[in-house]
Design a protein around this motif. Structure first.
Motif, PDB file in Angstrom:
ATOM      1  N   UNK A  61      12.082   5.734  52.832  1.00  0.00           N
ATOM      2  CA  UNK A  61      12.132   6.580  51.644  1.00  0.00           C
ATOM      3  C   UNK A  61      11.029   7.639  51.706  1.00  0.00           C
ATOM      4  N   UNK A  62      11.307   8.772  52.329  1.00  0.00           N
ATOM      5  CA  UNK A  62      10.297   9.835  52.349  1.00  0.00           C
ATOM      6  C   UNK A  62      10.143  10.463  50.968  1.00  0.00           C
ATOM      7  N   UNK A  63       8.954  10.994  50.715  1.00  0.00           N
ATOM      8  CA  UNK A  63       8.732  11.804  49.517  1.00  0.00           C
ATOM      9  C   UNK A  63       9.256  13.211  49.812  1.00  0.00           C
ATOM     10  N   UNK A  64       8.675  14.233  49.198  1.00  0.00           N
ATOM     11  CA  UNK A  64       9.091  15.611  49.456  1.00  0.00           C
ATOM     12  C   UNK A  64       8.535  16.030  50.809  1.00  0.00           C
ATOM     13  N   UNK A  65       9.430  16.297  51.759  1.00  0.00           N
ATOM     14  CA  UNK A  65       8.999  16.595  53.130  1.00  0.00           C
ATOM     15  C   UNK A  65       8.704  18.087  53.268  1.00  0.00           C
ATOM     16  N   UNK A 110      21.954   9.278  46.155  1.00  0.00           N
ATOM     17  CA  UNK A 110      21.123   8.589  47.150  1.00  0.00           C
ATOM     18  C   UNK A 110      20.812   7.161  46.681  1.00  0.00           C
ATOM     19  N   UNK A 111      20.658   6.981  45.365  1.00  0.00           N
ATOM     20  CA  UNK A 111      20.478   5.644  44.802  1.00  0.00           C
ATOM     21  C   UNK A 111      21.721   4.789  45.058  1.00  0.00           C
ATOM     22  N   UNK A 112      22.904   5.334  44.761  1.00  0.00           N
ATOM     23  CA  UNK A 112      24.145   4.585  44.969  1.00  0.00           C
ATOM     24  C   UNK A 112      24.349   4.258  46.446  1.00  0.00           C
ATOM     25  N   UNK A 113      23.990   5.200  47.316  1.00  0.00           N
ATOM     26  CA  UNK A 113      24.115   4.958  48.755  1.00  0.00           C
ATOM     27  C   UNK A 113      23.184   3.840  49.198  1.00  0.00           C
ATOM     28  N   UNK A 149      18.107   3.515  58.228  1.00  0.00           N
ATOM     29  CA  UNK A 149      18.721   4.357  57.207  1.00  0.00           C
ATOM     30  C   UNK A 149      17.670   5.180  56.466  1.00  0.00           C
ATOM     31  N   UNK A 150      17.923   6.474  56.330  1.00  0.00           N
ATOM     32  CA  UNK A 150      16.995   7.371  55.637  1.00  0.00           C
ATOM     33  C   UNK A 150      17.487   7.610  54.214  1.00  0.00           C
ATOM     34  N   UNK A 151      16.731   7.094  53.263  1.00  0.00           N
ATOM     35  CA  UNK A 151      16.998   7.286  51.845  1.00  0.00           C
ATOM     36  C   UNK A 151      16.009   8.322  51.318  1.00  0.00           C
ATOM     37  N   UNK A 152      15.498   8.151  50.140  1.00  0.00           N
ATOM     38  CA  UNK A 152      14.496   9.048  49.572  1.00  0.00           C
ATOM     39  C   UNK A 152      13.679   8.286  48.544  1.00  0.00           C
ATOM     40  N   UNK A 153      12.426   8.659  48.378  1.00  0.00           N
ATOM     41  CA  UNK A 153      11.598   8.040  47.346  1.00  0.00           C
ATOM     42  C   UNK A 153      12.169   8.306  45.962  1.00  0.00           C
ATOM     43  N   UNK A 154      12.996   9.358  45.837  1.00  0.00           N
ATOM     44  CA  UNK A 154      13.475   9.766  44.532  1.00  0.00           C
ATOM     45  C   UNK A 154      14.704   9.006  44.055  1.00  0.00           C
TER      46      UNK A 154
END
Length: 372
Positions: free
Chosen positions: A194-198, A176-179, A143-148
């Motif tokens: 959790x990628x940063x800004x890509x 994205x947090x709720x997901x 699953x791809x989330x985000x660092x943010x």
């Protein structure tokens, strides 16, 4: 002389559902995954309105990456629909066969409306989880989330952190947090990224859209030089940028390793530069000189709030807060687990020239826009 017979393709033993194709990351991730696991067949969930684009992408991949030929099947559906909008017969077949899933589909837009973000990022993820719960042979979800998901948290945000009492700067972060909360709350075997800004490829600079830090380049391109440029806040807050090739390499290796199951990885730069340092490097690479004037974040948001100003610079006001937010992402787990594969995040100074060169060549051709 006997003709050498072509080696037959390996029998498919990994049947994987894939969302987010033919997005920029998805279309580049699948060929890399097939290099490590050529016995995989990807069933890519695609909305009907994007089927022609997806078919074209499959054909192009078969030419540039022959290993993908016959390994990508398109499934008409929609993550926002119950049962993913997949026909009953096809859904039953997938339930019986699926061994894995890559869930990338989401709205990657800081200025997204809450209703849209809730429907796609949250309900869409929950629909994917519900579908996978019906798959008895599922071995893992990547699953791809985000660092943010860190939202307004300050200081060090760890890979094991999620809810630390933070609020959120925008609906993208919140949803994205709720997901991710839903993913963490499921019983599925999951690896979360959790990628940063890509940003673009560190070697070629290639990217699909100029957003995030590219907004600073947009502004610099419009302003006279020598001239004045805004420094949001003190300019000392770190801005975490990662090139797309690092993200792809990390996901490829970690998703092919059973030891990654149950872990969350920050795909972030361990030594991020400050906003001011990044602006200086961008200005030098684009051949301009500026005097940097510090402006408080609240005032900077007001300056960029008029739509005419945002349109002129190609920079949504919501972006401003990312230039003055004192959070650092601990990536100890990612660094340790990627070390045996020789995968590390290159320093921004090594590839900034490549990003700017691609930007200058393609700035008039590439526009922003989400596939929704």
């Amino acid at each position: 002389m006997a003709t050498k017979k072509a080696r037959p393709a390996p029998v498919a033993s990994n049947i994987v559902l894939f969302t987010g194709f033919p997005g920029f990351i998805g279309a580049r991730l699948i060929p890399k995954l097939l290099e490590l696991k050529p016995d995989t067949v990807f069933h890519c969930l695609v909305q009907e309105k994007f089927l022609e684009l997806a078919r074209s992408s499959v054909e192009q991949l078969a030419k540039t990456h022959p290993g993908t030929k016959g390994r990508i099947e398109l499934v008409t559906g929609d993550i926002t629909a119950p049962g993913l909008g997949i026909g009953e017969t096809e859904a039953r077949l997938l339930h019986r066969k699926l061994t894995g899933c890559f869930h990338l589909a989401a709205v990657y837009d800081l200025a997204v409306a809450r209703e849209v973000a809730m429907r796609i990022n949250v309900e869409g993820t929950r629909n994917v989880l519900g579908f996978l719960e019906e798959c008895p042979h599922l071995k893992r979800l990547d699953y791809v989330s985000t660092a943010y998901v860190s939202g307004t948290a300050v200081g060090t945000f760890r890979e094991t952190d999620l809810d630390v009492g933070q609020s959120f700067k925008n609906y993208y972060e919140e949803t994205k947090f709720l997901a991710e909360e839903s993913v963490r709350g499921s019983a599925l075997p999951t690896t979360t990224y959790r990628p940063a800004i890509v940003v673009g490829d560190s070697r070629t600079g290639e990217t699909a859209k100029f957003d995030g830090p590219y907004f600073a380049l947009n502004a610099m391109r419009q302003l006279p030089s020598p001239g004045v440029f805004v420094k949001v806040g003190t300019g000392t807050a770190p801005v975490n940028l990662v090139p797309i090739d690092y993200v792809l390499a990390a996901m490829t290796h970690l998703s092919s390793w059973e030891g990654a199951i149950g872990k969350t990885y920050h795909l972030t730069d361990p030594n991020p530069l400050s906003a001011y340092e990044i602006e200086e490097l961008f200005a030098k690479a684009i051949g301009k000189h500026f005097l940097y004037v510090p402006v408080p974040t609240v005032l900077a948001k007001l300056l960029f709030s008029p739509k005419l100003v945002q349109d002129y610079f190609g920079m949504p006001a919501v972006t401003v807060e990312y230039f003055d937010h004192p959070v650092r992402y601990d990536n100890s787990q990612a660094a340790a687990d990627l070390a045996p594969f020789g995968v590390t995040c290159p320093p921004f100074t090594d590839y900034v020239q490549n990003l700017v060169a691609f930007y200058r060549k393609h700035v008039e051709k590439i526009t922003r826009g989400a596939m929704i």
